[in-house]
Structure formats: structure tokens, C-alpha cells
Design an enzyme around this catalytic site. Structure first.
Site, short mmCIF file in Angstrom:
data_model
loop_
_atom_site.label_atom_id
_atom_site.label_comp_id
_atom_site.label_asym_id
_atom_site.label_seq_id
_atom_site.Cartn_x
_atom_site.Cartn_y
_atom_site.Cartn_z
N GLU A 343 0.83 -1.22 0.00
CA GLU A 343 0.00 0.00 0.00
C GLU A 343 0.86 1.26 0.00
OE1 GLU A 343 -3.01 0.02 3.05
OE2 GLU A 343 -4.27 -1.39 1.95
N HIS A 372 10.89 -25.70 1.42
CA HIS A 372 10.42 -26.93 0.79
C HIS A 372 9.35 -26.63 -0.26
CE1 HIS A 372 12.52 -29.50 3.77
NE2 HIS A 372 12.44 -28.38 4.46
N LYS A 486 -13.74 -0.42 -4.69
CA LYS A 486 -14.84 -0.03 -3.79
C LYS A 486 -15.92 0.72 -4.57
CE LYS A 486 -12.09 0.23 0.42
NZ LYS A 486 -11.43 1.10 1.38
#
Ligand code: PA5
Length: 500
Positions: A343, A372, A486
Site C-alpha cells: 500500500e 520446501h 470499492k
């Protein structure tokens, strides 16, 4: 800004390039700086920019001013996170606010059975770090006595997932049955609702579902504490509800963005609910802030980290930062850092309005687990990463691996070794292997996993993105990109409700 000689330190008979603070916190950048890596000449190119960045940090500390920073409403906004480590009269964290937090501690201890911390993004990630490092995975399965009378802790609101929300409600109902039959009373649940804007869908939808489900249980007593913007004249939705319902409130102050809010009452309310030593955490942050006031690049961890990563990205294409702490309970530090880096620095335009498409991409990894899985990519894949390790110097309660099966040579060979030492050998081997194939990496070392050193680490990372914002000339304190979805989601939800 002085450009002093690059310091080298002796470790285990070898010379290393490392910045070590008096506390023992260190930044080992040997595998990121030098021949074939970021060079001194590279950094010298940015000498002027670093000096300006350092001056900008001074102004930020003194006045809360950051060039061209605007709030999401387009208004000039102060940047105040650097004030938070200092508990002083008239500051955002003050003796009065600490006493207010102590009231929460006193209220929950030996009184509240469970706290549900509801929040997302900056209103969740830091709280999870504090919980993981201080409480660990098995906190909720300890007895009340083992928890020192502090409540069980659950998280919610960090997604809109009906399955998990149902599981949480059932879990709280089950324990209410136990409290009723064994303690002959109702279970007390405190909903700690955290939202700076006070209306975030993820947080508030979970809050309403939980609140409704719990208030209809005869054997559960629910209370709410709200953590939100304190403005009473223009109250957030959550603040308004708190005022109407008489819920106690704590503050997410103006000038403190979500990703810096672990140092304010967002993180500190959770800390208060588990009896954490808040002062130790803030002291670590404060001492780190002082170290970051050093104008010598080689002695200022935040400036040095920002400079090396910025140049590694700009000049050597190392656009991905893999945050890889060694230790399970530090995974949430990586997750917290993802938000901080993404951000703060992922920006389309710079502060002069020019398109720059800046931003190093953060990646979560944890050692040894991801050796791994991801390490193949880190070692041989695209040459676009810096692997940033975090190491704990000394583990509390370490185990010496016992020789349980002496006839099995492979197992007998690892016996007698401490688990913490084995973990570090694994990390060191990973670092050496990466370096041998021109893979940039570096390591932050916390002498021990304490709240003080955690405060140092997190604050240094926060200050580092502020420096990098200056170097890249992007606003590290806004997040205009998150508004885009949004704007689309709002009308879609309305249409859903209207059955369209
Ligand atoms: O950094 C941010 O601003 C976001 O991640 C927010 O923390 C997140 O969206 C939650 O917002 P709020 O605290 O307003 O509910």
C-alpha cells in the site's frame, strides 16, 4: 549527511557488513551490497536524494508534514506515526491513554472469557502479529490460570467467509455451554470492533452477524468496545453506534494510517486484552526511531534498508521482496509487511503527477517451511527478488534434539543439536546458496523474540517505507488504488440487495 566509511564487523572469524545497534538488533547486508550486488558507487548516485529523504523525515517527525500527501478525501493530512513510540503528555500515546488501556486490561482480566478482535487490513494485521508473538498458537487451549486470567482471543472480520463465521459462533456457543455447566454463569464475550472509517463491509458484516447470533443466546453476555476515528462532530458509523449504545471507545487518530496503526490503540487494545507489556513494545519502537535519526547512512537501519532495496529494484530489477522470517510465529510479520510495502509503495503516479508505476512486490514466506516449496524459485527462477530474512538470535525454551533412535544413523547424526541452531543452519545455508547464484538477500536479527525487539523491527520497517517513498518520489501514505474496486462494489451490493 556524512558519507562515512562502510563499517565491517567480525563474526565467527569472518568480516561481515552489518549494522548492529546497541540493543543487539542487526541488519546484515553482506549478500546485498558489494561486488556484483548493489555497490557503493550505486548508492553514491543517490547521495543527494538520500540527504533530502533524511531531511524530509526530520520534517515529518517535527511537523507531521510530508510533501504532497493528501487524505482520501483530497485534503492535506498530517503523517504522525513517528510520534506514537513516545508516550508523552499531549502526544497520541500519552500517560492518560495508557491509563485508559489499563482500564481495559483490568476489565477483561478474570472477568471476560473471550475477546473477538474484528477488523481487516491495518485494523487486523498488526493485532495478529502481537497475538502470534506474545500468545502463540495454543493460547486458547490453555487454562484460565495459564493465561493469567486473560481471555481467549479470536479474530474475525478479516474476510467475509460464512463458513468460518459459523464455526466461530459455534465455538463460542460450545464454550458458553461449558461455562454454564462448570461455572454456573453466562459466558462473557467482548467484541472489539476496529475500523478507522467505521463502516468497512468485511468488519461490519461479521460484527452484525456475530452480535445478532450471540445476543440471542441465553447463556452468553455480549459487550462491545469500538476502536475508530474519535471525531464526535463528524462521527464514523461505528462511533455513532458507540455513542448511541454507550460502548466504550478507543481511537484510531487522524494522521495514522491503517498500516502504521499497530503502534496506536488499534494494536494496543488487543495488547491490553492479553496483558502485554505495551511499554516494552513502544520502547523498542522509540529506540529504533532514535537510531533512524542518525544521518550516517551506515548507522541508520531504515535509511540503509530503503536505499539498498530501492537501488536493487531500480538498477538490478529486483522488484520482488520475499519477507522470510525463520519461525512460525513470525509469519504474521510477513503478512503485516505485505500491506505496509504494497500500500505504501505500489503507486501509478509520483508526487508530481507523472506516471511511474512504482512498487516492489512483497511476498510472504516463512523458514524453514517455504524452503520446501518456494526456494526452488528463489534459487533458480527469475532474477527479480531480494530475499529478506528475519532471524531470532536466541530462542527461549530451546530443545536439544534427543538421540531417541541411536540405530538410525541419519537421526543419530542430528541429535545433540539445538532446534534453534538447526533452524539457523538452515537459514544460513539458504542465504549462502542464494548468494552463490547471484541472488540478493539480507537478514535482520532480533537477539531474542521479545516485545522490545519486535517493536524495533516493525518500526524500522515502517520508517524504511517512508524513506523509500521519498527516494521514489511517491506518496507512501495514501492508497488511492484501493478505492477503485470499492467504487464498483458499492453499487453491485445495492443491486444485490434490490434483487436486480
Ligand atoms: O491501510 C488501510 O487503510 C486499509 O488496509 C485499512 O486498514 C482497511 O481497509 C480497514 O479499514 P478500516 O480500519 O477503516 O475498517
Amino acid at each position: 549527511m556524512e558519507w562515512l566509511a562502510i563499517p565491517e564487523v567480525m563474526k565467527e572469524g569472518l568480516w561481515f557488513m552489518s549494522l548492529t545497534l546497541k540493543s543487539g538488533f542487526s541488519f546484515d547486508y553482506d549478500n546485498l551490497f558489494g561486488e556484483g550486488k548493489v555497490t557503493e558507487a550505486d548508492l553514491k548516485e543517490y547521495e543527494g536524494a538520500l540527504k533530502e529523504a533524511h531531511e524530509a523525515m526530520k520534517v515529518m517527525r517535527e511537523k507531521g508534514f510530508i510533501k504532497a500527501h493528501l487524505s482520501k478525501d483530497g485534503e492535506p493530512e498530517k503523517v504522525l506515526f513517528s510520534q506514537l513510540p513516545y508516550v508523552e503528555e499531549g502526544h497520541l500515546n500519552s500517560p492518560k491513554s495508557m491509563a485508559h488501556l489499563k482500564e481495559l486490561t483490568d476489565h477483561v482480566r478474570n472477568n471476560v472469557d473471550a475477546v473477538v478482535s474484528l477488523g481487516i487490513g491495518g485494523s487486523y494485521l498488526g493485532n495478529k502479529v502481537l497475538f502470534d508473538v506474545y500468545c502463540g498458537d495454543f493460547w486458547n487451549s490453555m487454562s484460565d490460570e495459564e493465561r493469567g486470567g486473560f481471555p481467549k482471543i479470536y479474530f474475525s472480520g478479516q474476510n467475509i467467509d460464512p463458513r468460518r463465521t459459523a464455526d466461530l459462533i459455534n465455538c463460542l456457543k460450545r464454550s458458553a455451554g461449558y461455562v454454564e455447566s462448570h461455572k454456573k454463569r453466562k459466558e462473557k464475550v467482548l467484541l472489539l470492533v476496529i475500523s478507522k472509517s467505521g463502516g468497512t463491509l468485511d468488519t461490519m458484516s461479521n460484527f452484525m452477524v456475530l452480535y445478532d447470533a450471540l445476543r440471542n443466546c441465553g447463556n452468553i453476555e455480549t459487550e462491545v468496545v469500538a476502536v475508530t476515528d474519535p471525531n464526535e462532530e463528524k462521527p464514523t458509523l461505528l462511533k455513532k453506534l458507540a455513542m448511541e449504545n454507550g460502548w466504550p471507545t478507543y481511537s484510531v487518530p487522524d494522521g495514522v494510517g491503517g498500516r502504521f496503526s499497530i503502534f496506536c490503540e488499534v494494536g494496543l487494545t488487543l495488547a491490553a486484552c492479553v496483558g502485554m507489556d505495551i511499554q516494552a513494545f513502544l520502547d523498542g519502537a522509540k529506540d529504533m526511531d532514535k537510531a533512524c535519526q542518525n544521518e550516517n547512512l551506515w548507522e541508520n537501519p531504515a535509511m540503509l534498508n530503503a536505499a539498498l532495496k530501492f537501488v536493487a529494484s531500480k538498477k538490478y530489477g529486483r522488484h520482488i521482496e520475499v519477507m522470510m522470517p525463520y519461525g512460525d510465529y513470525l509469519k504474521s510479520v510477513s503478512e503485516w509487511y505485505i500491506q505496509l510495502l504494497a500500500e505504501s509503495l505500489g503507486k501509478q503516479v509520483d508526487r508530481d503527477g507523472k506516471e511511474v508505476l512504482y512498487g516492489r512486490t512483497p511476498l510472504v514466506a516463512v523458514g524453514t517451511t517455504d524452503m520446501h516449496s518456494q526456494t526452488q524459485q528463489h534459487q533458480e527462477g527469475t532474477l527479480d527478488k531480494v530475499v529478506q530474512f528475519i532471524k531470532i538470535g536466541k530462542w527461549a525454551n530451546d530443545f536439544t534434539i534427543p538421540n531417541v533412535f541411536p540405530e538410525a544413523k541419519k537421526l543419530a547424526d542430528i541429535s545433540g543439536v539445538k532446534m534453534g541452531d538447526a533452524l539457523e543452519v538452515a537459514r544460513q545455508s539458504n542465504a549462502d546458496a542464494l548468494s552463490s547464484n547471484h541472488r540478493f538477500n539480507a537478514c535482520f536479527t532480533l537477539p531474542e523474540l521479545t516485545l522490545y525487539h519486535l517493536g524495533e523491527l516493525l518500526y524500522m520497517l515502517a520508517m524504511s517505507v517512508a524513506y523509500e517513498g521519498e527516494l521514489a518520489n511517491v506518496d507512501a501514505f495514501n492508497q488511492p488504488g484501493v478505492e477503485a474496486y470499492k467504487r464498483i462494489m458499492g453499487p453491485k451490493l445495492q443491486a444485490l440487495k434490490a434483487g436486480k
